[in-house]
Design a protein around this motif. Sequence first.
Motif, PDB file in Angstrom:
ATOM      1  N   SER A 132       0.827  -1.210   0.000  1.00 24.93           N
ATOM      2  CA  SER A 132       0.000   0.000   0.000  1.00 24.93           C
ATOM      3  C   SER A 132       0.859   1.258   0.000  1.00 24.93           C
ATOM      4  O   SER A 132       0.536   2.243  -0.668  1.00 24.93           O
ATOM      5  CB  SER A 132      -0.949  -0.002   1.209  1.00 24.93           C
TER       6      SER A 132
ATOM      7  N   ALA B  87       2.320   1.890  -3.496  1.00 22.31           N
ATOM      8  CA  ALA B  87       1.331   2.526  -4.377  1.00 22.31           C
ATOM      9  C   ALA B  87       1.183   4.006  -4.042  1.00 22.31           C
ATOM     10  O   ALA B  87       1.070   4.856  -4.936  1.00 22.31           O
ATOM     11  CB  ALA B  87      -0.015   1.817  -4.235  1.00 22.31           C
TER      12      ALA B  87
ATOM     13  N   SER C  77       2.107   7.331  -6.402  1.00 22.25           N
ATOM     14  CA  SER C  77       1.124   8.376  -6.707  1.00 22.25           C
ATOM     15  C   SER C  77       1.676   9.760  -6.395  1.00 22.25           C
ATOM     16  O   SER C  77       1.359  10.735  -7.088  1.00 22.25           O
ATOM     17  CB  SER C  77      -0.170   8.137  -5.912  1.00 22.25           C
TER      18      SER C  77
ATOM     19  N   VAL D 144      -1.366   1.674 -11.878  1.00 21.26           N
ATOM     20  CA  VAL D 144      -0.926   0.740 -10.838  1.00 21.26           C
ATOM     21  C   VAL D 144      -2.080  -0.193 -10.486  1.00 21.26           C
ATOM     22  O   VAL D 144      -3.198   0.257 -10.204  1.00 21.26           O
ATOM     23  CB  VAL D 144      -0.456   1.494  -9.572  1.00 21.26           C
TER      24      VAL D 144
ATOM     25  N   VAL E 226      -2.992  -3.292  -7.740  1.00 26.28           N
ATOM     26  CA  VAL E 226      -2.577  -3.941  -6.507  1.00 26.28           C
ATOM     27  C   VAL E 226      -3.399  -5.216  -6.335  1.00 26.28           C
ATOM     28  O   VAL E 226      -4.630  -5.178  -6.397  1.00 26.28           O
ATOM     29  CB  VAL E 226      -2.774  -3.015  -5.294  1.00 26.28           C
TER      30      VAL E 226
ATOM     31  N   LEU F 245      -3.899   3.291  -0.138  1.00 29.94           N
ATOM     32  CA  LEU F 245      -4.411   2.791  -1.412  1.00 29.94           C
ATOM     33  C   LEU F 245      -5.523   3.664  -1.968  1.00 29.94           C
ATOM     34  O   LEU F 245      -5.586   3.921  -3.173  1.00 29.94           O
ATOM     35  CB  LEU F 245      -4.891   1.347  -1.248  1.00 29.94           C
TER      36      LEU F 245
ATOM     37  N   SER G 267      -3.947   6.636  -3.494  1.00 32.04           N
ATOM     38  CA  SER G 267      -2.962   6.359  -4.539  1.00 32.04           C
ATOM     39  C   SER G 267      -3.578   6.350  -5.934  1.00 32.04           C
ATOM     40  O   SER G 267      -2.859   6.524  -6.924  1.00 32.04           O
ATOM     41  CB  SER G 267      -2.301   5.001  -4.291  1.00 32.04           C
TER      42      SER G 267
ATOM     43  N   ALA H 142      -4.656   3.729  -7.245  1.00 34.27           N
ATOM     44  CA  ALA H 142      -4.405   2.397  -7.793  1.00 34.27           C
ATOM     45  C   ALA H 142      -5.708   1.603  -7.865  1.00 34.27           C
ATOM     46  O   ALA H 142      -6.647   1.837  -7.095  1.00 34.27           O
ATOM     47  CB  ALA H 142      -3.387   1.658  -6.930  1.00 34.27           C
TER      48      ALA H 142
END
Length: 435
Positions: free
Chosen positions: A58, A61, A65, A77, A79, A255, A258, A260
């Motif tokens: 996490s 990511a 960012s 990205v 995850v 997260l 980010s 992602a």
Amino acid sequence: MRCHALLLLLPASLAFQLPFKIPFFTKNEALEKAAVEPTESFNTVPRIAIVGAGAGGSSAAFWISKVKERFNVSVEVDVYDKESYIGGRSITVYPYDNTSLPPLELGASIFVAANKNLWRASDEFNLSRRLFDEGGRTSIWDGEEILFTFGDSCVKAAVEKYVTIYSPDAPKWDNIADLSFALGYSDMVKDTAASFFLKSGVSRRFAFDLIEGATRVNYGQNLDNIHGLGGTLSLATDDARGIEGGNFQIFEQFLKRSGATVHLNTHVNKIAAASPPSSGWDVQTTLGTKQYQAVILAAPFHSTGISIPSSLADSIPEQPYVHLHVTLLTTTSPTPDPAYFGQSTASALAEMTLTTYESVRNGTKEPEFNSLSYHGLVREGEWAVKIFSKEKISDELLNKLFRSQWDAYPELKPTTTFPPVKLDRGFYYVNAFEP
């Protein structure tokens, strides 16, 4: 002593090289030389796969960012995590599964000011920190009698070296051995904590009565098995904090912010080099196969079941883990039963009991648990208790319990070798930090 699992989160932006050049890195000669140019086989926005949605994945990511924001870099990205939740070993549970009652951390319970990324993240995400303090007294139990030896030792210098990794003058490194040397940790990680502390002038009784109590509660390991750095950091819990409602919220926010794409309940089965002319990686999951320009493996490799090229797998030594039982229960007794500890019924026992292995070295029995600690009121007249133990606590000893068992901590045995952080071009292994 306020001891549980210490969260160490290194700045992920320094732990790997991004698969494209950006102005920030090109100012750094060491990273500029190692930067990877996009290949013509990638005609779209480059993609990075991160395997693992715990602290390492996490945060990776999140830092990617930050680079995207600061330098207007385009990168996608994804995850992946096989579990249904974000946070890895950071898990919060509720007594009786009742969310109206105060939550309890099952693992990764605390962090301190020296964990600057976690501290700053809690500020940036407006998460309330609570002082991790059971209150009252702490005792040391050797399985035969209660011992009372307390103090503090040789922790400040190690922590001061550690926090330099957050500064602009942080040492430049390509592998864990180089970082350990730059921080002055080489002697600490190649020697047992027992040997390290005794050589440092710490008395044997202090080391094996007190410090071992900290290593057993923090890492589930005895002083003559854990390396010196692990033993030292087990004492670095002054002003320890946790997040109200659970530390996992930091990683959820990493997260969330980010940008992602997160795939939970998704197994990664295989990571293989893409077929020429591509220089990327094919990541095979339960959702299918997708190609990425870079992969960050942020999970303990040998526990993942992921197939990677044998040449890379051979470069990652198997990392043993401490298999720990965590028993959570509620009780109407404000302290443990004094009779169990050979005390009179009128005795006022400590709210936290740590243990030492010294009785076994002296030829007597081992304590039945690593630690027993009270964690405040669940509701009026009822307290929450957490017990760490090597074996499952029998139901006959407990009432109103729920329990869990897992591979809680890597075994921090003395070592001079570490897995590579960079496995191959565009393939990085975050858990190289664990030994």
